[in-house]
Design a protein around this motif. Structure first.
Motif, PDB file in Angstrom:
ATOM      1  N   LEU A  25      44.696   9.725  -6.315  1.00  0.00           N
ATOM      2  CA  LEU A  25      44.732  10.878  -5.424  1.00  0.00           C
ATOM      3  C   LEU A  25      45.717  10.703  -4.277  1.00  0.00           C
ATOM      4  CD1 LEU A  25      40.891  11.484  -5.323  1.00  0.00           C
ATOM      5  CD2 LEU A  25      42.560  13.115  -6.194  1.00  0.00           C
ATOM      6  N   ASP A  26      45.682   9.543  -3.637  1.00  0.00           N
ATOM      7  CA  ASP A  26      46.569   9.328  -2.497  1.00  0.00           C
ATOM      8  C   ASP A  26      48.033   9.457  -2.904  1.00  0.00           C
ATOM      9  OD1 ASP A  26      44.128   8.737  -1.375  1.00  0.00           O
ATOM     10  OD2 ASP A  26      44.815   6.932  -0.339  1.00  0.00           O
ATOM     11  N   GLN A  27      48.397   8.859  -4.031  1.00  0.00           N
ATOM     12  CA  GLN A  27      49.780   8.956  -4.481  1.00  0.00           C
ATOM     13  C   GLN A  27      50.133  10.392  -4.846  1.00  0.00           C
ATOM     14  OE1 GLN A  27      50.882   6.742  -8.004  1.00  0.00           O
ATOM     15  NE2 GLN A  27      53.065   6.807  -7.498  1.00  0.00           N
ATOM     16  N   GLY A  28      49.195  11.104  -5.480  1.00  0.00           N
ATOM     17  CA  GLY A  28      49.458  12.487  -5.836  1.00  0.00           C
ATOM     18  C   GLY A  28      49.733  13.348  -4.618  1.00  0.00           C
ATOM     19  N   ILE A  29      48.957  13.161  -3.572  1.00  0.00           N
ATOM     20  CA  ILE A  29      49.172  13.911  -2.331  1.00  0.00           C
ATOM     21  C   ILE A  29      50.489  13.516  -1.686  1.00  0.00           C
ATOM     22  CG2 ILE A  29      48.305  14.208   0.027  1.00  0.00           C
ATOM     23  CD1 ILE A  29      45.457  14.023  -1.206  1.00  0.00           C
ATOM     24  N   ASN A  30      50.787  12.229  -1.695  1.00  0.00           N
ATOM     25  CA  ASN A  30      52.014  11.759  -1.042  1.00  0.00           C
ATOM     26  C   ASN A  30      53.282  12.234  -1.751  1.00  0.00           C
ATOM     27  OD1 ASN A  30      51.158  10.359   1.282  1.00  0.00           O
ATOM     28  ND2 ASN A  30      50.463   8.635   0.036  1.00  0.00           N
ATOM     29  N   VAL A  31      53.256  12.324  -3.093  1.00  0.00           N
ATOM     30  CA  VAL A  31      54.478  12.773  -3.777  1.00  0.00           C
ATOM     31  C   VAL A  31      54.740  14.251  -3.521  1.00  0.00           C
ATOM     32  CG1 VAL A  31      54.367  10.986  -5.565  1.00  0.00           C
ATOM     33  CG2 VAL A  31      53.316  13.242  -5.996  1.00  0.00           C
ATOM     34  N   VAL A  32      53.683  15.007  -3.232  1.00  0.00           N
ATOM     35  CA  VAL A  32      53.865  16.416  -2.874  1.00  0.00           C
ATOM     36  C   VAL A  32      54.442  16.536  -1.464  1.00  0.00           C
ATOM     37  CG1 VAL A  32      52.567  18.490  -2.229  1.00  0.00           C
ATOM     38  CG2 VAL A  32      52.182  17.428  -4.446  1.00  0.00           C
ATOM     39  N   LEU A  33      53.983  15.710  -0.559  1.00  0.00           N
ATOM     40  CA  LEU A  33      54.430  15.805   0.824  1.00  0.00           C
ATOM     41  C   LEU A  33      55.783  15.143   1.061  1.00  0.00           C
ATOM     42  CD1 LEU A  33      51.163  15.118   2.872  1.00  0.00           C
ATOM     43  CD2 LEU A  33      52.325  17.310   2.538  1.00  0.00           C
ATOM     44  N   HIS A  34      56.084  14.080   0.332  1.00  0.00           N
ATOM     45  CA  HIS A  34      57.235  13.269   0.706  1.00  0.00           C
ATOM     46  C   HIS A  34      58.257  13.046  -0.407  1.00  0.00           C
ATOM     47  CE1 HIS A  34      54.955  12.497   4.312  1.00  0.00           C
ATOM     48  NE2 HIS A  34      53.986  11.903   3.630  1.00  0.00           N
ATOM     49  N   ARG A  35      57.988  13.530  -1.614  1.00  0.00           N
ATOM     50  CA  ARG A  35      58.936  13.322  -2.696  1.00  0.00           C
ATOM     51  C   ARG A  35      59.240  14.640  -3.396  1.00  0.00           C
ATOM     52  NH1 ARG A  35      57.543   7.965  -5.973  1.00  0.00           N
ATOM     53  NH2 ARG A  35      59.611   8.480  -6.792  1.00  0.00           N
ATOM     54  N   ASN A  36      59.700  14.566  -4.625  1.00  0.00           N
ATOM     55  CA  ASN A  36      60.239  15.770  -5.264  1.00  0.00           C
ATOM     56  C   ASN A  36      59.234  16.522  -6.134  1.00  0.00           C
ATOM     57  OD1 ASN A  36      60.057  13.814  -7.218  1.00  0.00           O
ATOM     58  ND2 ASN A  36      61.945  14.403  -8.272  1.00  0.00           N
ATOM     59  N   GLN A  37      57.939  16.313  -5.897  1.00  0.00           N
ATOM     60  CA  GLN A  37      56.925  17.052  -6.648  1.00  0.00           C
ATOM     61  C   GLN A  37      56.450  18.248  -5.823  1.00  0.00           C
ATOM     62  OE1 GLN A  37      56.142  16.200  -9.944  1.00  0.00           O
ATOM     63  NE2 GLN A  37      57.914  14.900  -9.515  1.00  0.00           N
ATOM     64  N   ASP A  38      56.326  19.391  -6.490  1.00  0.00           N
ATOM     65  CA  ASP A  38      55.916  20.610  -5.794  1.00  0.00           C
ATOM     66  C   ASP A  38      54.407  20.802  -5.784  1.00  0.00           C
ATOM     67  OD1 ASP A  38      58.675  21.502  -5.484  1.00  0.00           O
ATOM     68  OD2 ASP A  38      58.610  21.916  -7.641  1.00  0.00           O
ATOM     69  N   VAL A  39      53.779  20.402  -6.891  1.00  0.00           N
ATOM     70  CA  VAL A  39      52.351  20.682  -7.085  1.00  0.00           C
ATOM     71  C   VAL A  39      51.657  19.427  -7.610  1.00  0.00           C
ATOM     72  CG1 VAL A  39      50.669  22.052  -8.372  1.00  0.00           C
ATOM     73  CG2 VAL A  39      52.806  23.112  -7.604  1.00  0.00           C
ATOM     74  N   PHE A  40      50.497  19.147  -7.065  1.00  0.00           N
ATOM     75  CA  PHE A  40      49.622  18.091  -7.578  1.00  0.00           C
ATOM     76  C   PHE A  40      48.381  18.785  -8.123  1.00  0.00           C
ATOM     77  CE2 PHE A  40      46.367  14.681  -6.225  1.00  0.00           C
ATOM     78  CZ  PHE A  40      46.374  14.083  -7.468  1.00  0.00           C
ATOM     79  N   MET A  41      48.199  18.759  -9.440  1.00  0.00           N
ATOM     80  CA  MET A  41      47.033  19.386 -10.060  1.00  0.00           C
ATOM     81  C   MET A  41      45.927  18.356 -10.214  1.00  0.00           C
ATOM     82  SD  MET A  41      46.714  21.514 -13.626  1.00  0.00           S
ATOM     83  CE  MET A  41      45.100  22.023 -14.235  1.00  0.00           C
TER      84      MET A  41
ATOM     85  N   TYR B  56      57.688  24.813 -11.493  1.00  0.00           N
ATOM     86  CA  TYR B  56      57.614  23.743 -10.494  1.00  0.00           C
ATOM     87  C   TYR B  56      57.474  22.362 -11.142  1.00  0.00           C
ATOM     88  CZ  TYR B  56      56.664  27.757  -7.518  1.00  0.00           C
ATOM     89  OH  TYR B  56      56.753  28.961  -6.879  1.00  0.00           O
ATOM     90  N   ASN B  57      57.778  21.340 -10.334  1.00  0.00           N
ATOM     91  CA  ASN B  57      57.524  19.958 -10.714  1.00  0.00           C
ATOM     92  C   ASN B  57      56.067  19.643 -10.410  1.00  0.00           C
ATOM     93  OD1 ASN B  57      60.245  19.464 -11.431  1.00  0.00           O
ATOM     94  ND2 ASN B  57      60.772  19.091  -9.281  1.00  0.00           N
ATOM     95  N   VAL B  58      55.363  19.147 -11.420  1.00  0.00           N
ATOM     96  CA  VAL B  58      53.914  18.976 -11.315  1.00  0.00           C
ATOM     97  C   VAL B  58      53.536  17.511 -11.502  1.00  0.00           C
ATOM     98  CG1 VAL B  58      51.681  19.711 -12.226  1.00  0.00           C
ATOM     99  CG2 VAL B  58      53.623  21.292 -12.267  1.00  0.00           C
ATOM    100  N   ALA B  59      52.612  17.035 -10.680  1.00  0.00           N
ATOM    101  CA  ALA B  59      52.080  15.681 -10.800  1.00  0.00           C
ATOM    102  C   ALA B  59      50.595  15.737 -11.151  1.00  0.00           C
ATOM    103  CB  ALA B  59      52.273  14.906  -9.494  1.00  0.00           C
ATOM    104  N   VAL B  60      50.126  14.778 -11.953  1.00  0.00           N
ATOM    105  CA  VAL B  60      48.706  14.635 -12.279  1.00  0.00           C
ATOM    106  C   VAL B  60      48.365  13.153 -12.314  1.00  0.00           C
ATOM    107  CG1 VAL B  60      48.422  16.769 -13.597  1.00  0.00           C
ATOM    108  CG2 VAL B  60      49.232  14.722 -14.749  1.00  0.00           C
ATOM    109  N   VAL B  61      47.076  12.844 -12.134  1.00  0.00           N
ATOM    110  CA  VAL B  61      46.630  11.452 -12.196  1.00  0.00           C
ATOM    111  C   VAL B  61      46.576  11.007 -13.652  1.00  0.00           C
ATOM    112  CG1 VAL B  61      44.794   9.819 -11.676  1.00  0.00           C
ATOM    113  CG2 VAL B  61      45.315  11.649 -10.053  1.00  0.00           C
ATOM    114  N   ASN B  62      47.213   9.904 -13.942  1.00  0.00           N
ATOM    115  CA  ASN B  62      47.263   9.366 -15.296  1.00  0.00           C
ATOM    116  C   ASN B  62      45.851   9.156 -15.859  1.00  0.00           C
ATOM    117  OD1 ASN B  62      48.386   8.200 -17.643  1.00  0.00           O
ATOM    118  ND2 ASN B  62      48.139   6.153 -16.792  1.00  0.00           N
TER     119      ASN B  62
END
Length: 264
Positions: free
Chosen positions: A171-187, A144-150
């Protein structure tokens, strides 16, 4: 003259009978970043109306920190700064320490750690039921495509296993990229993510999966090895935390942080 002497003697006796903590009260400065519910910038998220008078920074880690030091006659001033700058300054010995800080190998090179202020776990935040039929381990992420906070500790975890990731600012951006962009998972850290999702009123759109093979996270204060008296202030804090555990004050402080209060 006699009355003046009596007054002077009374003052001296009063000072001698005062607890040593009152006579030698000190203030220290620690740095932090807005990470609700552990640390909350009141300018960004004002406390509920039923909270007592609150400092400009609050949250259950901060409240426990202040209460622990207060048992030892020490006050704490909390300064908000970018996390990467905080870690750089702790490493260089320019500041005493940071709240709240996970004990990870890269930080052990330049910091010493207090006993924990709070605990949480690493979680995978996804769209509702996205990983419902999977065992959620780190190995799961390779698909999966994964996002994390820098700058957060999850970056180091992913780099240690060679997992590609996308950096987000919070946190807000991490949640939003999962809901509205191409990231599958926010760790990220579970309690903070749940807190943010409730505040954003979108928790019903998300699922939270604990990363099964990672241990419980302990959040503490990391003190710079290069800052004067760092070990002293670590030991003073640990003594205060022990006192909070003994008198039950820690549980009382945590109880008021039912994270449902952020739903507006």
């Amino acid at each position: 003259m006699k009355r003046a002497c009596q007054f002077l003697v009374a003052c001296i006796l009063g000072c001698l009978l005062m607890p040593a903590r009152s006579l030698f009260a000190e203030e220290i400065v620690l740095h932090t970043v807005h990470v609700p519910p552990h640390v909350i910038d009141a300018a960004l998220l004002p406390p509920p109306s039923d909270f007592a008078k609150t400092e400009s920074v609050y949250g259950f880690d901060v409240d426990i920190l202040r209460a622990a030091y207060a048992t030892q006659g020490v006050s704490v001033r909390i300064v908000l700064s970018p996390w990467k700058r905080i870690m750089r300054d702790v490493k260089a010995g320019l500041i005493l320490g940071a709240v709240s800080c996970r004990r990870i190998p890269v930080r052990e090179e330049f910091a010493i750690f207090s006993d924990h202020l709070s605990d949480s776990v690493n979680a995978l935040v996804t769209r509702k039921s996205f990983l419902e039929n999977e065992v959620t381990t780190l190995d799961t992420l390779k698909n999966y495509n994964v996002a994390v906070v820098n700058g957060w500790s999850q970056v180091g975890i992913l780099e240690s296993i060679g997992q590609p990731y996308t950096s987000v600012s919070g946190l807000d951006q991490g949640i939003n990229v999962v809901l509205h962009r191409n990231q599958d998972v926010f760790m990220t850290e579970r309690d903070s993510a749940i807190f943010a999702a409730k505040r954003m009123q979108i928790i019903d759109q998300l699922s939270f999966y604990d990363v099964t093979e990672l241990d419980l996270d302990h959040y503490s204060v990391c003190f710079s090895k290069r800052y004067p008296d760092a070990e002293k202030w670590r030991d003073v804090l640990n003594k205060g935390l022990e006192e909070l555990n003994t008198n039950g004050q820690r549980k009382a402080l945590l109880k008021k942080y039912d994270i449902s209060f952020v739903i507006q």
